[in-house]
Structures are given as C-alpha cells and as structure tokens.
Design an enzyme around this catalytic site. Sequence first.
Site, PDB file in Angstrom:
ATOM      1  N   HIS A  11       9.671  -4.098   1.370  1.00 32.61           N
ATOM      2  CA  HIS A  11       8.485  -3.419   0.814  1.00 32.61           C
ATOM      3  C   HIS A  11       7.775  -2.712   1.957  1.00 32.61           C
ATOM      4  O   HIS A  11       6.925  -3.286   2.634  1.00 32.61           O
ATOM      5  CB  HIS A  11       7.599  -4.455   0.124  1.00 32.61           C
ATOM      6  CG  HIS A  11       6.429  -3.857  -0.599  1.00 32.61           C
ATOM      7  ND1 HIS A  11       5.776  -4.495  -1.630  1.00 32.61           N
ATOM      8  CD2 HIS A  11       5.788  -2.663  -0.447  1.00 32.61           C
ATOM      9  CE1 HIS A  11       4.789  -3.731  -2.074  1.00 32.61           C
ATOM     10  NE2 HIS A  11       4.763  -2.613  -1.359  1.00 32.61           N
ATOM     11  N   HIS A  13       6.461   1.372   2.912  1.00 33.98           N
ATOM     12  CA  HIS A  13       6.327   2.798   2.588  1.00 33.98           C
ATOM     13  C   HIS A  13       6.423   3.570   3.898  1.00 33.98           C
ATOM     14  O   HIS A  13       5.592   3.352   4.795  1.00 33.98           O
ATOM     15  CB  HIS A  13       4.979   3.062   1.921  1.00 33.98           C
ATOM     16  CG  HIS A  13       4.768   2.252   0.672  1.00 33.98           C
ATOM     17  ND1 HIS A  13       5.053   2.742  -0.579  1.00 33.98           N
ATOM     18  CD2 HIS A  13       4.327   0.983   0.480  1.00 33.98           C
ATOM     19  CE1 HIS A  13       4.785   1.809  -1.487  1.00 33.98           C
ATOM     20  NE2 HIS A  13       4.347   0.736  -0.869  1.00 33.98           N
ATOM     21  N   HIS A 192       5.999  -1.666  -8.241  1.00 31.94           N
ATOM     22  CA  HIS A 192       4.769  -2.363  -7.882  1.00 31.94           C
ATOM     23  C   HIS A 192       4.116  -2.829  -9.189  1.00 31.94           C
ATOM     24  O   HIS A 192       3.955  -2.024 -10.124  1.00 31.94           O
ATOM     25  CB  HIS A 192       3.785  -1.423  -7.189  1.00 31.94           C
ATOM     26  CG  HIS A 192       4.109  -1.087  -5.768  1.00 31.94           C
ATOM     27  ND1 HIS A 192       5.332  -0.637  -5.363  1.00 31.94           N
ATOM     28  CD2 HIS A 192       3.326  -1.136  -4.646  1.00 31.94           C
ATOM     29  CE1 HIS A 192       5.295  -0.417  -4.048  1.00 31.94           C
ATOM     30  NE2 HIS A 192       4.093  -0.706  -3.585  1.00 31.94           N
ATOM     31  N   GLU A 195      -0.473  -6.146  -8.326  1.00 26.65           N
ATOM     32  CA  GLU A 195      -1.177  -6.065  -7.028  1.00 26.65           C
ATOM     33  C   GLU A 195      -2.670  -6.085  -7.363  1.00 26.65           C
ATOM     34  O   GLU A 195      -3.346  -7.089  -7.162  1.00 26.65           O
ATOM     35  CB  GLU A 195      -0.781  -4.781  -6.290  1.00 26.65           C
ATOM     36  CG  GLU A 195      -1.500  -4.598  -4.950  1.00 26.65           C
ATOM     37  CD  GLU A 195      -1.227  -3.247  -4.282  1.00 26.65           C
ATOM     38  OE1 GLU A 195      -0.782  -2.299  -4.965  1.00 26.65           O
ATOM     39  OE2 GLU A 195      -1.482  -3.133  -3.055  1.00 26.65           O
ATOM     40  N   ASP A 273       4.377  -3.472   3.831  1.00 27.46           N
ATOM     41  CA  ASP A 273       3.738  -2.461   2.977  1.00 27.46           C
ATOM     42  C   ASP A 273       3.438  -1.159   3.741  1.00 27.46           C
ATOM     43  O   ASP A 273       4.239  -0.229   3.701  1.00 27.46           O
ATOM     44  CB  ASP A 273       2.477  -3.034   2.318  1.00 27.46           C
ATOM     45  CG  ASP A 273       2.153  -2.412   0.971  1.00 27.46           C
ATOM     46  OD1 ASP A 273       2.917  -1.551   0.511  1.00 27.46           O
ATOM     47  OD2 ASP A 273       1.127  -2.785   0.372  1.00 27.46           O
ATOM     48  N   ASP A 274       2.280  -1.085   4.396  1.00 23.58           N
ATOM     49  CA  ASP A 274       1.876   0.114   5.150  1.00 23.58           C
ATOM     50  C   ASP A 274       1.378  -0.346   6.524  1.00 23.58           C
ATOM     51  O   ASP A 274       0.162  -0.383   6.770  1.00 23.58           O
ATOM     52  CB  ASP A 274       0.763   0.850   4.399  1.00 23.58           C
ATOM     53  CG  ASP A 274       1.213   1.273   3.014  1.00 23.58           C
ATOM     54  OD1 ASP A 274       1.941   2.272   2.909  1.00 23.58           O
ATOM     55  OD2 ASP A 274       0.861   0.578   2.046  1.00 23.58           O
TER      56      ASP A 274
HETATM   57  N1  HPA Z   1       0.163  -0.085  -3.517  1.00 23.69           N
HETATM   58  C1  HPA Z   1       0.361   0.978  -4.285  1.00 23.69           C
HETATM   59  N2  HPA Z   1       0.784   2.140  -3.813  1.00 23.69           N
HETATM   60  C2  HPA Z   1       1.021   2.260  -2.506  1.00 23.69           C
HETATM   61  C3  HPA Z   1       0.829   1.197  -1.659  1.00 23.69           C
HETATM   62  C4  HPA Z   1       0.382  -0.041  -2.194  1.00 23.69           C
HETATM   63  O1  HPA Z   1       0.175  -1.060  -1.498  1.00 23.69           O
HETATM   64  N3  HPA Z   1       1.153   1.646  -0.421  1.00 23.69           N
HETATM   65  C5  HPA Z   1       1.529   2.926  -0.536  1.00 23.69           C
HETATM   66  N4  HPA Z   1       1.450   3.307  -1.796  1.00 23.69           N
HETATM   67 ZN    ZN Z   2       3.481  -1.021  -1.566  1.00 24.13          ZN
END
Ligand code: HPA
Ligand code: ZN
Length: 331
Positions: A11, A13, A192, A195, A273-274
């Site tokens: 996971h 991006h 996703h 969340e 994630d990021d």
């Molecule tokens: N959630 C949803 N969209 C996203 C995320 C995330 O954590 N990171 C990049 N796009």
């Molecule tokens: Zn994500």
Amino acid sequence: MTTPLPKAELHLHIEGTLEPELALALAARNGVELPYRSADELRAAYSFRDLQSFLDLYYALTAVLRTEQDFTDLADAYLARAARQGVRHAEIFFDPQAHTARGVDIHTVVAGLGRALDAAGERHGISTRLILSFLRDLSVQSALETLESARPYFGTLITAVGLDSAEAGNPPAKFQEVFALAREAGLRCVAHAGEEGPPEYVWEALDLLGVERIDHGIRSLEDGKLVERLRREQVPLTVCPLSNVRLRCVDRLEDHPLPRMLDAGLLVTVNSDDPSYFGGYVEDNFRAVTAALGLDEEQRRMLAANSFRAAFLDEPARAAYLAEVEAHRFG
Ligand code: HPA
Ligand code: ZN
C-alpha cells in the site's frame, strides 16, 4: 543499523513518495512555480485535519511531475529508500487521473514509472507490480476512459486496479461496472475502504467490486459480522499506521487497532501509504508500532510473512520470500 525484516510493501502511492527536496528540484527543472521556497517551508505544510486536507496538498504538488524522466526519478528514489527499509517486493499505486487532468498523458506516466520498475530488480533487489488506481471522487465515465487508455499495459506493466481518494460519499458501488471490466481483462482488484468510510464500504468492495484485498479497512472492527467474514476468508488488509494518525483516523498510535486486528485473526499487513507526507517509510512504520503497541518479534515476523502471503506473487517467488522472513534474525 540492524538488518530490517524482509517485507513486501502493498500500500504505497508513488505520488506520496515525493519528498520536498525532489519536489523543489523538479519544480526548478520544469519551470513550475510553487508557493514554497524551501524544503522546510514545504514540510511545515504537512499538517492535516483529515483525508481531504492531505489530498489537496498531494494533488497540488503533482504539478511538478511533467516528463517521463520525472516519473522515473520519483520511482527510483522511492525504490532506493524502500530497499534500505527491507522491502523485497513492492506493489505500487499510481493515480493516472491526477496527471491526465493536468495534460500529462498516461503513456508518459507509465513509461516513466515502468523504466524505474523494470530496473528495480537489478538496481535495488526489489520485484515490483504497478496498480492503476481510480480517483473515486471523479466520475465513472472518467474511470472507464482511464481503464481503456491503459489497456496496452494490462498484464505487462499493469497487474491490478485500485480505488483511492476522497472516500466519504463515494462508495465502492459507484465503480461496479469499472471493476467488472477490469476483472474481465484479467486484472487483479483491490480498493481503499474503511479508512474514513463505514464498514458498509468494505462489504461493497468485497461483494460488488470483487476485490482480493482491502486497503486500510480499519473501520471493519465496528462490524462483528464483517470481521468474521474477513477472518474466515483471510482477506488481506493493508494497514498504514502512521497514515491513520496523521489523517486523524486514529487519535494516537497507542490507540491503533492493529493489535486488535491481529488478535481477531485477520490477515493484516503494515505499509506506508504516502511516506513523504506521513513521517515514515515501511520500516519506520514497523518501528513506530513496535514502540507504541509493544509488538513482539514473532508478531513482527508474522506481519512480514503476511505481506508476502497477501502479495500478487507466483508461488515459487512467494515461497522464496517467506523463507527469507523465516531465516531473519532480529539484531
Ligand atoms: N486514502 C485515499 N486516497 C489516497 C490516499 C489515502 O490514504 N493516499 C493517496 N491517495
Ligand atoms: Zn492509500
């Protein structure tokens, strides 16, 4: 430094790996004006109220990514860092619509990322997959057009499709037709869900989109029947602890549901994630949860093994990676 656990990142991006220094360098190279003069000034903007406030900055900074070389540099920088954090296999999301909306065509994006990914085995000792992710706050029509435009890469560079961006008000059901077409084309599917959005979105992702993994999924714990389904079917959940705290889905890391998810018998993995925005890459996430939640060595080994169990790998590769996890000695 001790050797990090071998693991798969599932996971991640690629746009979320854009470090402030690289953003400024690319802005200068491409003559793009940014309202930040230094990396420190940019880092100071990394304070988020929720998912949307993060997405606003994340999409704004994609403006610096313009050429094939920019995407190669971005992915190669990520892979170099990932290798130092023990990543042996990476399944990487990219958001084509974030680029096509700015006039950068998908072939530029895929060719640029593809160059870095094709070299990743030799340069960084990492196997890779690319996951085309649809922006769920855009229209179904836009997702359908994006899927069609990516068809030349199906089964070669692109292995799977995903669903990301603003979750609330954009349920998986909206994309049923898009995911049906992706499955018909032989692509694997993830989304996703859970969340910020409710457990119903996790049900929809499983039942209406036919996904094989849920990204995040932390809110599944609110629904006992859903937990039972996820446990019975061993549906992987790609959990991102530092992200959950930074986007205020969880108040403090000490309150993170990861231990409860493990206790419930769910197939959980830990991911970043990021990482440029959320304060750490995947080993940083492992260390943070180890410190905050007191995970022991066997739990960490299990999380690493889960990452390979949940990966889109062929069986010989999976077995080889699992043997690496088994052979790991904590220093
Ligand atoms: N959630 C949803 N969209 C996203 C995320 C995330 O954590 N990171 C990049 N796009
Ligand atoms: Zn994500």
